[in-house]
Design an enzyme around this catalytic site. Structure first.
Site, PDB file in Angstrom:
ATOM      1  N   ASP A 164       0.811  -1.226   0.000  1.00  0.00           N
ATOM      2  CA  ASP A 164       0.000   0.000   0.000  1.00  0.00           C
ATOM      3  C   ASP A 164       0.841   1.271   0.000  1.00  0.00           C
ATOM      4  O   ASP A 164       0.323   2.362  -0.130  1.00  0.00           O
ATOM      5  CB  ASP A 164      -1.057  -0.007   1.122  1.00  0.00           C
ATOM      6  CG  ASP A 164      -0.491   0.201   2.519  1.00  0.00           C
ATOM      7  OD1 ASP A 164       0.710   0.521   2.659  1.00  0.00           O
ATOM      8  OD2 ASP A 164      -1.262   0.040   3.485  1.00  0.00           O
ATOM      9  N   ASP A 165       2.156   1.135   0.153  1.00  0.00           N
ATOM     10  CA  ASP A 165       3.027   2.321   0.150  1.00  0.00           C
ATOM     11  C   ASP A 165       3.391   2.763  -1.265  1.00  0.00           C
ATOM     12  O   ASP A 165       4.020   3.812  -1.433  1.00  0.00           O
ATOM     13  CB  ASP A 165       4.311   2.020   0.927  1.00  0.00           C
ATOM     14  CG  ASP A 165       4.040   1.805   2.411  1.00  0.00           C
ATOM     15  OD1 ASP A 165       3.537   2.732   3.060  1.00  0.00           O
ATOM     16  OD2 ASP A 165       4.306   0.701   2.911  1.00  0.00           O
TER      17      ASP A 165
ATOM     18  N   SER B  73      -1.600   4.159   1.784  1.00  0.00           N
ATOM     19  CA  SER B  73      -1.592   3.674   3.160  1.00  0.00           C
ATOM     20  C   SER B  73      -2.948   3.933   3.827  1.00  0.00           C
ATOM     21  O   SER B  73      -3.528   4.997   3.649  1.00  0.00           O
ATOM     22  CB  SER B  73      -0.492   4.451   3.892  1.00  0.00           C
ATOM     23  OG  SER B  73      -0.002   3.721   4.938  1.00  0.00           O
TER      24      SER B  73
ATOM     25  N   ASN C 113       5.194  -3.715   4.344  1.00  0.00           N
ATOM     26  CA  ASN C 113       4.653  -2.404   4.624  1.00  0.00           C
ATOM     27  C   ASN C 113       5.655  -1.583   5.432  1.00  0.00           C
ATOM     28  O   ASN C 113       6.383  -2.117   6.260  1.00  0.00           O
ATOM     29  CB  ASN C 113       3.374  -2.589   5.454  1.00  0.00           C
ATOM     30  CG  ASN C 113       2.627  -1.302   5.668  1.00  0.00           C
ATOM     31  OD1 ASN C 113       2.010  -0.783   4.748  1.00  0.00           O
ATOM     32  ND2 ASN C 113       2.674  -0.766   6.876  1.00  0.00           N
TER      33      ASN C 113
ATOM     34  N   SER D  37       4.815  -6.716   7.192  1.00  0.00           N
ATOM     35  CA  SER D  37       4.975  -5.335   7.646  1.00  0.00           C
ATOM     36  C   SER D  37       6.203  -5.245   8.541  1.00  0.00           C
ATOM     37  O   SER D  37       6.482  -6.159   9.313  1.00  0.00           O
ATOM     38  CB  SER D  37       3.742  -4.880   8.437  1.00  0.00           C
ATOM     39  OG  SER D  37       2.564  -5.033   7.665  1.00  0.00           O
TER      40      SER D  37
HETATM   41  C1  LIG Z   1       1.881   7.105   3.228  1.00  0.00           C
HETATM   42  O1  LIG Z   1       1.026   7.874   4.042  1.00  0.00           O
HETATM   43  C2  LIG Z   1       0.997   7.450   5.393  1.00  0.00           C
HETATM   44  C3  LIG Z   1      -0.098   8.189   6.114  1.00  0.00           C
HETATM   45  O2  LIG Z   1      -0.261   9.482   5.630  1.00  0.00           O
HETATM   46  C4  LIG Z   1       2.381   7.674   5.979  1.00  0.00           C
HETATM   47  O3  LIG Z   1       2.406   7.279   7.327  1.00  0.00           O
HETATM   48  C5  LIG Z   1       3.360   6.821   5.174  1.00  0.00           C
HETATM   49  O4  LIG Z   1       4.656   7.011   5.667  1.00  0.00           O
HETATM   50  C6  LIG Z   1       3.309   7.207   3.701  1.00  0.00           C
HETATM   51  N1  LIG Z   1       4.114   6.280   2.896  1.00  0.00           N
HETATM   52  C7  LIG Z   1       4.772   6.687   1.805  1.00  0.00           C
HETATM   53  C8  LIG Z   1       5.468   5.628   1.029  1.00  0.00           C
HETATM   54  O5  LIG Z   1       4.825   7.864   1.448  1.00  0.00           O
END
Ligand SMILES: *[C@@H]1O[C@H](CO)[C@@H](O)[C@H](O)[C@H]1NC(C)=O
Ligand SMILES: *[C@@H]1O[C@H](CO)[C@@H](O)[C@H](O)[C@H]1NC(C)=O
Ligand SMILES: *[C@@H]1O[C@H](CO)[C@@H](O)[C@H](O)[C@H]1NC(C)=O
Length: 298
Positions: A24-25, A56, A130, A163
């Site tokens: 999901d990232d 995410s 994750n 994760s």
């Molecule tokens: C994606 O968004 C979440 C929540 O806003 C954050 O915690 C996470 O680090 C972000 N991941 C990336 C790959 O930018």
């Protein structure tokens, strides 16, 4: 002839299989790419189909992919205005889908994977690792778990969600963070153990929720230091007994092991893919028997 027999004898993997990967990232995040490379090096036919952007916390959402916005895919990994789905220009196994994690793994299972595998479907689905833990009730909102449960429940493909507690979002084209490497090694170890246990890899409607503890310079800096612990998703206070293991019929809670215990741990919970809770004792036992070479007691 002779050399191919020799090669077969020294290759480190028992069998290579078709694996679909999501997260999901986003498709360009370092954890996912490092694990992709580890699966590829181990000889597997792996295809990545993951969101174009960070998704995410989007759980099991699913929507038709749309054209990429003017700012492009995450970390400038594709230009603004790119089509709703696309592949790396030189490696067709690396794919983005401009939508949710579930949509991206679905597209990988139904479209991209079969296109690269002469029409065949994946034999295993992996999601992650994750960036950040997905333990206990928080897992309900995780897109990484959403993608894995879609695969296991709807597409009927055995699935593992990974994760890792340590780390911040990192781009694929920067030096690989130490924790990404440790998490990829641990994820490959568990994946290989499961594959070596033979098909069917998991009971029907079961997914594995796997969490890696902290990686630090002082302790827990190498995969060989980590112990795999068989756990459960929910606390279990009011639940039926778990399968008997380590002298008890109540498995440890993954939240306690990842956050409260000091030590280098990997938690492995057998989850119910229909509702993301802990699966029943009978199916826990099937999973445990497959993973026994790997699992320790606390
Ligand atoms: C994606 O968004 C979440 C929540 O806003 C954050 O915690 C996470 O680090 C972000 N991941 C990336 C790959 O930018
Ligand atoms: C595409 O693949 C090439 C070759 O593997 C690599 O150098 C490049 O960084 C990749 N780009 C993305 C966005 O994946
Ligand atoms: C996998 O992990 C187990 C348990 O920690 C360890 O004994 C084994 O050496 C690891 N295997 C590989 C290939 O890393």
């Amino acid at each position: 002839m002779r050399s191919s027999i020799l090669l077969g004898a020294v290759l480190p993997f028992a069998q290579a299989i078709r694996i679909i990967q999501s997260n999901d990232d986003g498709w360009a995040e370092a954890n996912a790419r490092t694990f992709f490379d580890a699966l590829d090096s181990a000889g597997h036919d792996v295809v990545l189909s993951a969101p174009a952007e960070n998704q995410s916390g989007t759980g099991s959402s699913d929507a038709t992919p749309t054209q990429v916005g003017s700012s492009g895919c995450e970390f400038s990994s594709c230009p603004g205005g790119s089509p709703p789905t696309g592949a790396n220009a030189t490696d067709p196994r690396l794919n983005y889908v401009n939508s949710y994690p579930v949509t991206s793994i679905k597209n990988g299972i139904d479209v991209t994977g079969p296109k690269l595998w002469n029409g065949a479907k994946p034999e295993l689905a992996v999601s992650g690792p994750n960036v950040g833990s997905n333990v206990g009730p928080g897992g309900l909102f995780s897109g990484t778990i959403g993608a894995a449960t879609y695969a296991a429940h709807t597409a009927k493909i055995p699935a593992i969600a990974f994760s890792g507690r340590t780390g911040d979002p990192a781009a694929w084209n920067q030096p690989t963070p130490k924790y990404s490497k440790v998490y990829a090694d641990l994820a490959l170890n568990l994946t290989t153990t499961l594959i070596d246990s033979g098909a069917p890899y998991l009971p029907d409607d079961v997914f594995l929720n796997v969490n890696f503890g902290e990686v630090s310079d002082s302790t827990c800096h190498d995969a060989s230091q980590f112990k795999f612990i068989f756990t459960r998703v929910n606390t279990g206070l009011l639940s039926a007994r778990d399968t008997e293991w380590c002298g008890a019929t109540r498995l440890p809670w993954e939240v306690d092991v990842i956050y409260l215990r000091g030590g280098c741990y990997v938690t492995v919970s057998a989850g119910d893919a229909s509702d993301k809770s802990t699966t029943d004792a009978a199916r826990q036992k099937v999973v445990l028997d497959k993973l026994k070479p790997l699992i320790s007691c606390l």
